[in-house]
Design a protein around this motif. Structure first.
Motif, PDB file in Angstrom:
ATOM      1  N   ILE A 278       0.849  -1.203   0.000  1.00 55.90           N
ATOM      2  CA  ILE A 278       0.000   0.000   0.000  1.00 55.90           C
ATOM      3  C   ILE A 278       0.881   1.248   0.000  1.00 55.90           C
ATOM      4  O   ILE A 278       1.991   1.233   0.531  1.00 55.90           O
ATOM      5  N   ARG A 279       0.375   2.275  -0.638  1.00 59.02           N
ATOM      6  CA  ARG A 279       1.073   3.575  -0.666  1.00 59.02           C
ATOM      7  C   ARG A 279       0.273   4.550   0.200  1.00 59.02           C
ATOM      8  O   ARG A 279      -0.922   4.758  -0.051  1.00 59.02           O
ATOM      9  N   THR A 280       0.911   5.133   1.218  1.00 61.02           N
ATOM     10  CA  THR A 280       0.210   6.105   2.071  1.00 61.02           C
ATOM     11  C   THR A 280      -0.170   7.317   1.231  1.00 61.02           C
ATOM     12  O   THR A 280       0.648   7.819   0.447  1.00 61.02           O
ATOM     13  N   ASN A 281      -1.401   7.786   1.409  1.00 66.55           N
ATOM     14  CA  ASN A 281      -1.787   9.057   0.793  1.00 66.55           C
ATOM     15  C   ASN A 281      -1.311  10.161   1.719  1.00 66.55           C
ATOM     16  O   ASN A 281      -2.009  10.553   2.649  1.00 66.55           O
ATOM     17  N   THR A 282      -0.097  10.633   1.452  1.00 66.60           N
ATOM     18  CA  THR A 282       0.545  11.607   2.362  1.00 66.60           C
ATOM     19  C   THR A 282      -0.171  12.954   2.351  1.00 66.60           C
ATOM     20  O   THR A 282       0.124  13.815   3.173  1.00 66.60           O
TER      21      THR A 282
ATOM     22  N   PRO B 115       2.624   8.439   7.253  1.00 67.00           N
ATOM     23  CA  PRO B 115       2.799   6.979   7.156  1.00 67.00           C
ATOM     24  C   PRO B 115       2.775   6.272   8.514  1.00 67.00           C
ATOM     25  O   PRO B 115       2.161   5.212   8.643  1.00 67.00           O
TER      26      PRO B 115
ATOM     27  N   LEU C 258      -0.753   5.970   9.865  1.00 68.51           N
ATOM     28  CA  LEU C 258      -1.480   4.934   9.125  1.00 68.51           C
ATOM     29  C   LEU C 258      -1.054   3.551   9.613  1.00 68.51           C
ATOM     30  O   LEU C 258      -1.897   2.669   9.853  1.00 68.51           O
TER      31      LEU C 258
ATOM     32  N   THR D 290       7.029   5.614   2.583  1.00 64.64           N
ATOM     33  CA  THR D 290       5.597   5.922   2.586  1.00 64.64           C
ATOM     34  C   THR D 290       4.771   4.687   2.180  1.00 64.64           C
ATOM     35  O   THR D 290       3.546   4.730   2.192  1.00 64.64           O
ATOM     36  N   CYS D 291       5.481   3.606   1.795  1.00 60.64           N
ATOM     37  CA  CYS D 291       4.790   2.401   1.298  1.00 60.64           C
ATOM     38  C   CYS D 291       5.087   1.221   2.214  1.00 60.64           C
ATOM     39  O   CYS D 291       6.186   1.121   2.758  1.00 60.64           O
TER      40      CYS D 291
ATOM     41  N   HIS E  71      -9.145   2.747   4.234  1.00 61.59           N
ATOM     42  CA  HIS E  71      -9.104   2.717   2.773  1.00 61.59           C
ATOM     43  C   HIS E  71     -10.185   3.627   2.208  1.00 61.59           C
ATOM     44  O   HIS E  71      -9.937   4.452   1.335  1.00 61.59           O
TER      45      HIS E  71
ATOM     46  N   TYR F  28      -6.920   7.082   2.906  1.00 60.94           N
ATOM     47  CA  TYR F  28      -5.607   7.190   3.565  1.00 60.94           C
ATOM     48  C   TYR F  28      -4.526   6.413   2.817  1.00 60.94           C
ATOM     49  O   TYR F  28      -3.350   6.616   3.074  1.00 60.94           O
ATOM     50  N   TYR F  29      -4.930   5.499   1.934  1.00 62.85           N
ATOM     51  CA  TYR F  29      -3.905   4.752   1.184  1.00 62.85           C
ATOM     52  C   TYR F  29      -4.487   4.195  -0.108  1.00 62.85           C
ATOM     53  O   TYR F  29      -5.710   4.166  -0.316  1.00 62.85           O
TER      54      TYR F  29
END
Ligand SMILES: C[S@@+](CC[C@H](N)C(=O)[O-])C[C@H]1O[C@@H](n2cnc3c(N)ncnc32)[C@H](O)[C@@H]1O
Length: 296
Positions: free
Chosen positions: A26-30, A35, A38, A57-58, A73, A77-78
């Motif tokens: 997963i990639r954090t939606n910064t 991160p 999350l 961030t992942c 999700h 957030y990611y």
């Protein structure tokens, strides 16, 4: 796939990787959450998260339930994004305030990643030619709360100009041989007819991208296939016409270089500036990435 035996080093490891399940990343939606915050929230729900060594961030995720089924999700957030799919936007390097075009954007993994790198500032045009797939793109842009994106529906090869974009991403439609871990029917390789038809379309998309970027601007060409006809041959097509220069790129992960030849076909040493990813390099899908610059 047999025709790739001569180009894929460590053929046995390649096949072993194809038969293993694909890790979930997963990639954090910064733009929405840190991160570490999350990580804490998902761990409290029973998931195990390990940061990728090359992108903090992942996270590599293990859990009993699908990681797409959480409140976090749905709150945006990611984004669940396979590890090798994180690389083309790293190669593109979008910056805040820029004008960026994502020519083949649905369902939006790379669009939303671009928007994060742009800190949601500037203009990001996310285009696709499929109305059906654009629904998923719109939903993802909305879910991640991104404001700098404008979604368009056009055939990329005819995308209206002049453009003058700072950077253009061509994450091209392809025969998908690199995603054979997820879709086992692809393990026998794509038909040469499909490869040839796609190669023609990909050349047209890349030529148009180079017309739409400003002089000196960057175009990244990426696929999730192993076929040289859809990779090196497409890049060679624009280099031969003087439409672009290839900028050698070093990804932060194990990789192979682009091919300078395949069978009878000679692409030239320059193509080694491009990058090939095979599933056994870092337990991912497979693909190809080339960074191009439009001459000034
Ligand atoms: C590899 S997928 C893109 C994945 C996307 N970049 C992401 O990261 O989520 C290729 C996309 O190209 C679109 N496509 C196919 N032909 C196209 C064309 N002629 N012009 C623009 N988009 C096209 C497909 O609908 C598909 O969504």
């Amino acid at each position: 796939m047999e025709r790739y035996r001569e180009i894929i080093p460590d053929w046995a490891s390649f096949w072993e990787a194809l038969e293993r399940p694909l890790p979930i990343v997963i990639r954090t939606n910064t733009l929405r959450i840190e991160p570490q915050t999350l990580k804490r929230r998902l761990e409290a729900k029973g998931f195990d998260l390990q940061p990728l060594s090359w992108d903090g961030t992942c996270f590599l995720v293990h859990g009993e339930t699908p990681v797409g089924n959480t409140l976090e999700h749905w709150l945006g957030y990611y984004y669940v994004q396979e590890a090798s799919q994180l690389l083309p936007v790293k190669a593109l390097g979008p910056k805040p305030g820029e004008r960026i075009l994502d020519l083949c954007a649905s369902p939006g993994g790379k669009t939303t990643q671009c928007a994060q790198y742009m800190e949601d500032q500037g203009v990001l045009i996310a285009n696709d030619n499929s109305a059906k797939r654009i629904q998923a793109l719109l939903a993802n842009v909305y879910r991640l709360g991104i404001k700098c994106v404008v979604v368009t529906e056009a055939a990329g090869e005819n995308f209206p100009g002049p453009g003058n974009f700072d950077r253009v991403l061509v994450d091209a439609p392809c025969s998908g041989e690199g995603v054979a871990r997820k879709f086992p029917h692809l393990r026998c390789g794509a038909s040469l007819g499909t490869v040839s038809r796609l190669s023609t379309l990909q050349q047209r998309l890349l030529v148009r991208a180079l017309e739409l970027v400003r002089p000196g601007g960057a175009v990244v060409y990426s696929t999730c296939t192993l076929a040289p006809e859809e990779n090196e041959e497409v890049v060679k097509h624009v280099l031969d016409q003087g439409l672009a220069e290839l900028v050698p790129w070093e990804p932060p992960v194990p990789h192979d270089r682009g091919l300078s030849r395949f069978g009878e076909k000679v692409y030239g040493p320059e193509l080694q500036g491009a990058v090939r990813i095979y599933p056994h390099h870092f337990d991912s899908e497979g693909g190809f990435i080339a960074v191009l610059r439009r001459p000034r």
